[in-house]
Design a protein around this motif. Structure first.
Motif, PDB file in Angstrom:
ATOM      1  N   ALA A 290     -26.257 -63.908  -1.403  1.00  0.00           N
ATOM      2  CA  ALA A 290     -26.594 -64.764  -0.267  1.00  0.00           C
ATOM      3  C   ALA A 290     -26.896 -66.179  -0.762  1.00  0.00           C
ATOM      4  N   ILE A 291     -26.381 -67.168  -0.065  1.00  0.00           N
ATOM      5  CA  ILE A 291     -26.697 -68.572  -0.356  1.00  0.00           C
ATOM      6  C   ILE A 291     -27.091 -69.249   0.948  1.00  0.00           C
ATOM      7  N   LEU A 292     -28.232 -69.916   0.921  1.00  0.00           N
ATOM      8  CA  LEU A 292     -28.683 -70.708   2.064  1.00  0.00           C
ATOM      9  C   LEU A 292     -28.588 -72.182   1.684  1.00  0.00           C
ATOM     10  N   GLY A 293     -28.075 -72.979   2.596  1.00  0.00           N
ATOM     11  CA  GLY A 293     -27.948 -74.411   2.348  1.00  0.00           C
ATOM     12  C   GLY A 293     -28.769 -75.203   3.338  1.00  0.00           C
ATOM     13  N   LYS A 294     -29.369 -76.275   2.865  1.00  0.00           N
ATOM     14  CA  LYS A 294     -30.117 -77.157   3.752  1.00  0.00           C
ATOM     15  C   LYS A 294     -29.550 -78.559   3.608  1.00  0.00           C
TER      16      LYS A 294
ATOM     17  N   VAL B 262     -29.792 -69.732  -4.054  1.00  0.00           N
ATOM     18  CA  VAL B 262     -28.769 -68.750  -4.424  1.00  0.00           C
ATOM     19  C   VAL B 262     -29.470 -67.475  -4.858  1.00  0.00           C
ATOM     20  N   LYS B 263     -29.200 -66.364  -4.150  1.00  0.00           N
ATOM     21  CA  LYS B 263     -29.891 -65.121  -4.498  1.00  0.00           C
ATOM     22  C   LYS B 263     -29.159 -64.349  -5.590  1.00  0.00           C
TER      23      LYS B 263
ATOM     24  N   GLY C 183     -38.431 -65.641  -8.334  1.00  0.00           N
ATOM     25  CA  GLY C 183     -38.368 -64.863  -7.097  1.00  0.00           C
ATOM     26  C   GLY C 183     -36.990 -64.318  -6.770  1.00  0.00           C
ATOM     27  N   GLY C 184     -36.073 -64.363  -7.727  1.00  0.00           N
ATOM     28  CA  GLY C 184     -34.723 -63.879  -7.457  1.00  0.00           C
ATOM     29  C   GLY C 184     -33.807 -64.952  -6.872  1.00  0.00           C
ATOM     30  N   TRP C 185     -34.318 -66.162  -6.786  1.00  0.00           N
ATOM     31  CA  TRP C 185     -33.542 -67.262  -6.200  1.00  0.00           C
ATOM     32  C   TRP C 185     -33.336 -68.373  -7.224  1.00  0.00           C
TER      33      TRP C 185
END
Lengths: 160, 160
Positions: B75-79, B106-107, B116-118
């Motif tokens: 999983a990737i979150l973008g801001k 990025v997980k 934290g795994g990120w």
């Protein structure tokens, strides 16, 4: 904690069927809007609401090509509007609270010639109650201020 | 008027090649981020910035399924973060001004076990200057406040 649970349970792009509310101003809710790409964002501090502006493929292709003067027929812009709330873990962050409404502009220069070539539709609240307001004429009255950008207020947000 | 011209010329999802800046904290800029779907939005009134939060396919699928405790590897979150400006035609609307930065989580629970795994990455400004800050440890320090939601502050915005 109830509110947080609610937010998680009704995430954007939830699992399950798309809600199919009655039409608004004769326009059907676009079936795939939750999968559209983002065009912009805004925060209105007069009515305390956060907005994401998304576009269908025709709209996003037109944006990439700079082909928005005028926007092509078939372009649809969506605005997803939530009431402000504060992030419980980060107070300076205003984040989506309850859903206010979702609304769409549908470009069809012939069909909607009386309202600048755009059809206007809105569904209110989580129950998606359709708005019927004289074919969107009151919407168009405000959008006339953006006549130089084909009656669209949103300007694509800059990215490299 | 110069600023408006700039905004149009550098639209989100512009035509042409993706910028390929150097890595940040050893992480490459995700090639397709401009095409990701939207997960949320926020406005910070401490540093006057508007944010859109987007997710890659793995992240959005996890969101739809409620599979975010924890988020899955991949999983990737973008801001995407812009400085505030006022819409010239609609003053109560705060809209994107100049780009502040884009940042990603990025997980990878093994690779980034120490944070934290990120993995945390950021590119600053339209020139996408990469941030290197000790493998993102300072990022993680703040994200510890969101430990109960796997170190992610963003809550998916509610939609029907």
């Amino acid at each position: 904690m109830r509110k947080l649970a609610f937010l998680f349970a009704t995430a954007i792009l939830p699992l399950g069927a798309q809600a199919t509310p009655p039409p608004s101003n004769g326009i059907k809710l676009p079936a795939t809007y939750k999968h559209w790409q983002v065009l912009g964002v805004s925060h209105r501090d007069d009515n305390q609401s956060l907005r994401v502006i998304v576009g269908n493929t025709t709209a996003m292709t037109a944006t990439r090509k700079g082909n928005t003067h005028p926007w092509p027929d078939g372009a649809i812009l969506g605005k997803l509007v939530w009431k402000d709330s504060r992030h419980p873990l980060w107070q300076p962050a205003i984040v989506p609270g309850t859903l206010s409404h979702i609304e769409f502009m549908v470009k069809d220069s012939k069909k909607y010639a009386d309202t600048g070539g755009w059809g206007f539709a809105r569904w209110v609240g989580m129950e998606l109650k359709p708005l019927d307001n004289d074919g969107g004429k009151p919407c168009f009255e405000c959008h006339k201020a953006a006549a130089k950008t084909d009656f669209v207020f949103t300007r694509p947000a800059p990215l490299p």
